[in-house]
Design a protein around this motif. Structure first.
Motif, PDB file in Angstrom:
ATOM      1  N   GLY A 179      44.961   4.658 -11.458  1.00  0.00           N
ATOM      2  CA  GLY A 179      45.463   5.396 -10.308  1.00  0.00           C
ATOM      3  C   GLY A 179      45.271   4.633  -9.013  1.00  0.00           C
ATOM      4  N   PHE A 180      45.765   5.251  -7.922  1.00  0.00           N
ATOM      5  CA  PHE A 180      45.630   4.688  -6.581  1.00  0.00           C
ATOM      6  C   PHE A 180      44.487   5.384  -5.853  1.00  0.00           C
ATOM      7  N   VAL A 181      43.574   4.580  -5.333  1.00  0.00           N
ATOM      8  CA  VAL A 181      42.487   5.095  -4.502  1.00  0.00           C
ATOM      9  C   VAL A 181      42.877   4.865  -3.041  1.00  0.00           C
ATOM     10  N   TYR A 182      42.910   5.936  -2.273  1.00  0.00           N
ATOM     11  CA  TYR A 182      43.353   5.900  -0.877  1.00  0.00           C
ATOM     12  C   TYR A 182      42.164   6.104   0.043  1.00  0.00           C
ATOM     13  N   ARG A 183      42.114   5.332   1.130  1.00  0.00           N
ATOM     14  CA  ARG A 183      41.101   5.512   2.172  1.00  0.00           C
ATOM     15  C   ARG A 183      41.771   5.427   3.540  1.00  0.00           C
ATOM     16  N   GLY A 184      41.422   6.325   4.404  1.00  0.00           N
ATOM     17  CA  GLY A 184      41.984   6.342   5.754  1.00  0.00           C
ATOM     18  C   GLY A 184      40.920   6.607   6.797  1.00  0.00           C
ATOM     19  N   TRP A 185      40.953   5.874   7.928  1.00  0.00           N
ATOM     20  CA  TRP A 185      39.979   6.042   9.002  1.00  0.00           C
ATOM     21  C   TRP A 185      40.586   5.497  10.299  1.00  0.00           C
ATOM     22  N   ASN A 186      39.894   5.668  11.394  1.00  0.00           N
ATOM     23  CA  ASN A 186      40.329   5.162  12.695  1.00  0.00           C
ATOM     24  C   ASN A 186      39.365   4.084  13.180  1.00  0.00           C
ATOM     25  N   ASP A 187      39.945   3.012  13.713  1.00  0.00           N
ATOM     26  CA  ASP A 187      39.162   1.911  14.276  1.00  0.00           C
ATOM     27  C   ASP A 187      39.716   1.627  15.676  1.00  0.00           C
ATOM     28  N   HIS A 188      38.945   2.021  16.687  1.00  0.00           N
ATOM     29  CA  HIS A 188      39.417   1.892  18.069  1.00  0.00           C
ATOM     30  C   HIS A 188      39.620   0.439  18.484  1.00  0.00           C
ATOM     31  N   ARG A 189      39.024  -0.492  17.761  1.00  0.00           N
ATOM     32  CA  ARG A 189      39.168  -1.910  18.097  1.00  0.00           C
ATOM     33  C   ARG A 189      40.526  -2.468  17.656  1.00  0.00           C
ATOM     34  N   LEU A 190      41.256  -1.702  16.843  1.00  0.00           N
ATOM     35  CA  LEU A 190      42.542  -2.152  16.322  1.00  0.00           C
ATOM     36  C   LEU A 190      43.704  -1.380  16.945  1.00  0.00           C
ATOM     37  N   GLN A 191      43.573  -1.066  18.239  1.00  0.00           N
ATOM     38  CA  GLN A 191      44.652  -0.389  18.961  1.00  0.00           C
ATOM     39  C   GLN A 191      45.409  -1.392  19.830  1.00  0.00           C
ATOM     40  N   TRP A 192      46.690  -1.116  20.083  1.00  0.00           N
ATOM     41  CA  TRP A 192      47.493  -1.961  20.968  1.00  0.00           C
ATOM     42  C   TRP A 192      48.659  -1.163  21.545  1.00  0.00           C
ATOM     43  N   ASN A 193      49.217  -1.725  22.577  1.00  0.00           N
ATOM     44  CA  ASN A 193      50.395  -1.144  23.214  1.00  0.00           C
ATOM     45  C   ASN A 193      51.637  -1.744  22.563  1.00  0.00           C
ATOM     46  N   GLU A 194      52.452  -0.910  21.930  1.00  0.00           N
ATOM     47  CA  GLU A 194      53.619  -1.396  21.198  1.00  0.00           C
ATOM     48  C   GLU A 194      54.578  -2.177  22.103  1.00  0.00           C
ATOM     49  N   ALA A 195      54.689  -1.781  23.383  1.00  0.00           N
ATOM     50  CA  ALA A 195      55.622  -2.452  24.297  1.00  0.00           C
ATOM     51  C   ALA A 195      55.221  -3.898  24.554  1.00  0.00           C
ATOM     52  N   ASP A 196      53.918  -4.191  24.437  1.00  0.00           N
ATOM     53  CA  ASP A 196      53.456  -5.561  24.687  1.00  0.00           C
ATOM     54  C   ASP A 196      53.775  -6.499  23.529  1.00  0.00           C
ATOM     55  N   TYR A 197      54.142  -5.961  22.400  1.00  0.00           N
ATOM     56  CA  TYR A 197      54.387  -6.789  21.216  1.00  0.00           C
ATOM     57  C   TYR A 197      55.744  -6.453  20.585  1.00  0.00           C
ATOM     58  N   ASN A 198      56.737  -6.363  21.439  1.00  0.00           N
ATOM     59  CA  ASN A 198      58.126  -6.200  20.999  1.00  0.00           C
ATOM     60  C   ASN A 198      58.297  -4.947  20.134  1.00  0.00           C
ATOM     61  N   GLY A 199      57.580  -3.869  20.475  1.00  0.00           N
ATOM     62  CA  GLY A 199      57.716  -2.606  19.761  1.00  0.00           C
ATOM     63  C   GLY A 199      57.100  -2.577  18.378  1.00  0.00           C
ATOM     64  N   THR A 200      56.211  -3.513  18.077  1.00  0.00           N
ATOM     65  CA  THR A 200      55.569  -3.542  16.761  1.00  0.00           C
ATOM     66  C   THR A 200      54.680  -2.314  16.597  1.00  0.00           C
ATOM     67  N   ARG A 201      54.976  -1.529  15.590  1.00  0.00           N
ATOM     68  CA  ARG A 201      54.265  -0.259  15.391  1.00  0.00           C
ATOM     69  C   ARG A 201      53.111  -0.394  14.405  1.00  0.00           C
ATOM     70  N   ARG A 202      53.265  -1.243  13.414  1.00  0.00           N
ATOM     71  CA  ARG A 202      52.211  -1.411  12.410  1.00  0.00           C
ATOM     72  C   ARG A 202      52.210  -2.847  11.918  1.00  0.00           C
ATOM     73  N   VAL A 203      51.088  -3.219  11.289  1.00  0.00           N
ATOM     74  CA  VAL A 203      50.938  -4.577  10.802  1.00  0.00           C
ATOM     75  C   VAL A 203      50.005  -4.564   9.600  1.00  0.00           C
ATOM     76  N   ASN A 204      50.227  -5.483   8.665  1.00  0.00           N
ATOM     77  CA  ASN A 204      49.361  -5.627   7.491  1.00  0.00           C
ATOM     78  C   ASN A 204      48.333  -6.730   7.745  1.00  0.00           C
ATOM     79  N   LEU A 205      47.087  -6.415   7.435  1.00  0.00           N
ATOM     80  CA  LEU A 205      46.007  -7.376   7.617  1.00  0.00           C
ATOM     81  C   LEU A 205      45.273  -7.581   6.309  1.00  0.00           C
ATOM     82  N   ASP A 206      44.692  -8.768   6.168  1.00  0.00           N
ATOM     83  CA  ASP A 206      43.870  -9.041   5.004  1.00  0.00           C
ATOM     84  C   ASP A 206      42.609  -8.185   5.082  1.00  0.00           C
TER      85      ASP A 206
END
Length: 390
Positions: A81-108
């Motif tokens: 099965g799939f194990v899902y985890r979700g949380w908030n990290d305030h250090r990973l916030q950004w303004n979408e307008a500053d990065y050409n409207g990028t809403r999400r990104v995949n990180l290692d």
């Protein structure tokens, strides 16, 4: 003709402009994501939890897709099965307008903080697909893993093969206490067992989740949080009814027929010996299916049948010897003529046979009493086997 060439040239020009525009936008988007990742990870330490505002609120879920017992005698099960985890990290916030409207990104996952959560009662965990962390501009982080979990499941085989089982998979963290993370079960995840595929021997009836906290003296006043998924199972008894239950019950009842055979006959001894071998084979087959054979009602019935067959065999041997020894010591003085004498007349033979039957009638009474007593016991045992727990 000239007008047609001009139209074709204009169309080609428009297509080239659109292509360069899309290509340029793609390059711009890629450059924006590259710059975004570099900015997010600049000075970011993946070993430090984002606990500036208290414990990290971590939600988890387990979407199980397959369940099976890979080694039932050893009580070892497997779940996919799939194990899902979700949380908030305030250090990973950004303004979408500053990065050409990028809403999400995949990180290692090795570059950002990920809550350490593992299956506590697992024997082996295998990750089927390599997973990355999905980060949104709001600081919301999602992490999905496709796992194959081998774990121990304590089984109650008393009413095998009409048994119901309950297996637990415990997820928790051995590194972070409630001071660091607050683990909760995500709603509507892993609570429906109807979509789960299982082996033909079992049917999944329920899939429940429960959160609990465990405290230990060496970390007081903090505690560890566990999220336990309970899998309710019901065995498909029809698989074993024809190849185990029916032969065991019929063989056990055939033992009662030994008490109806003539008291001192060689056939009775042969029949008891054959039944003894059949019972041993059934017990061996049951033991290959379940290790705790003596704990099952069916195993107890076979063991009791083995004892009854042993008792019937001893009675048959003793009766045969008593009657034959008694016949051999009859003398002409006792009955006026030897039973083996071929010259005796019909009346003398009938009197001798009647006297012999009267002398050993008590052996037949023992057979009748044994038949009645063991029949009652077998009926009670059969009712216990066929009593399916709801």
């Amino acid at each position: 003709m000239f007008a047609l060439k001009m139209n074709v040239l204009m169309i080609i020009t428009i297509i080239m402009i659109m292509s360069f525009g899309i290509f340029g936008e793609t390059i711009s988007k890629t450059n924006s994501e590259t710059k975004l990742i570099a900015d997010l990870l600049a000075g970011y330490h993946p070993k430090v939890a984002p606990t500036d505002n208290g414990p990290v609120q971590v939600k988890m879920g387990f979407d199980m897709s397959y369940f099976d017992f890979i080694d039932e005698p050893k009580e070892l099960a497997i779940a996919h099965g799939f194990v899902y985890r979700g949380w908030n990290d305030h250090r990973l916030q950004w303004n979408e307008a500053d990065y050409n409207g990028t809403r999400r990104v995949n990180l290692d996952r090795n570059t950002v903080w990920v809550p350490h959560i593992q299956a506590a009662n697992s024997a082996k965990v295998t990750e089927l697909l390599e997973s990355q962390v999905l980060v949104f501009s709001t600081g919301r982080v999602r992490f999905y893993q496709s796992l194959q979990i081998e774990f121990l499941c304590d089984m109650d085989l008393t009413y095998f093969p009409y048994d119901k089982q309950s297996c637990n998979i415990e997820f928790g963290s051995s590194l972070y206490t409630t001071e660091h993370i607050n683990l909760t079960a995500s709603p509507n995840r892993g609570t429906n067992g109807s979509r789960v595929n299982s082996a033909k021997d079992f049917q999944i009836t329920t899939l429940d989740v429960q959160r609990s906290e465990k405290s230990f003296r060496f970390i007081a006043p903090y505690s560890f949080v566990d999220v336990t998924y309970t899998i309710g199972l019901k065995r498909v008894s029809s698989v074993y009814r024809a190849k185990l239950v029916v032969p065991s019950v019929l063989t056990s009842f055939l033992i009662l027929a030994t008490f109806l055979l003539p008291t001192a006959s060689k056939e009775k001894i042969t029949f008891c010996s054959n039944m003894f071998l059949c019972l041993l084979l059934l017990i061996a087959f049951l033991h290959t299916t379940v290790t705790s054979t003596v704990e099952t009602v069916l195993g107890q019935l076979l063991a009791f049948s083995l004892f009854v067959d042993f008792f019937a065999t001893i009675m048959a041997v003793v009766s045969y010897n008593i009657k034959n020894r008694g016949t051999s010591i009859l003398t002409r003085k006792d009955y006026g003529i030897m039973l083996q004498d071929t010259t005796m007349d019909g009346d003398s033979g009938m009197r001798a046979e009647k006297t012999l039957s009267t002398k050993f009638a008590w052996l037949r009474y023992i057979d009748v009493i044994s038949f009645i007593g063991f029949s009652i016991v077998f009926v009670i045992g059969l009712a216990a086997i066929l009593n399916q727990r709801e």
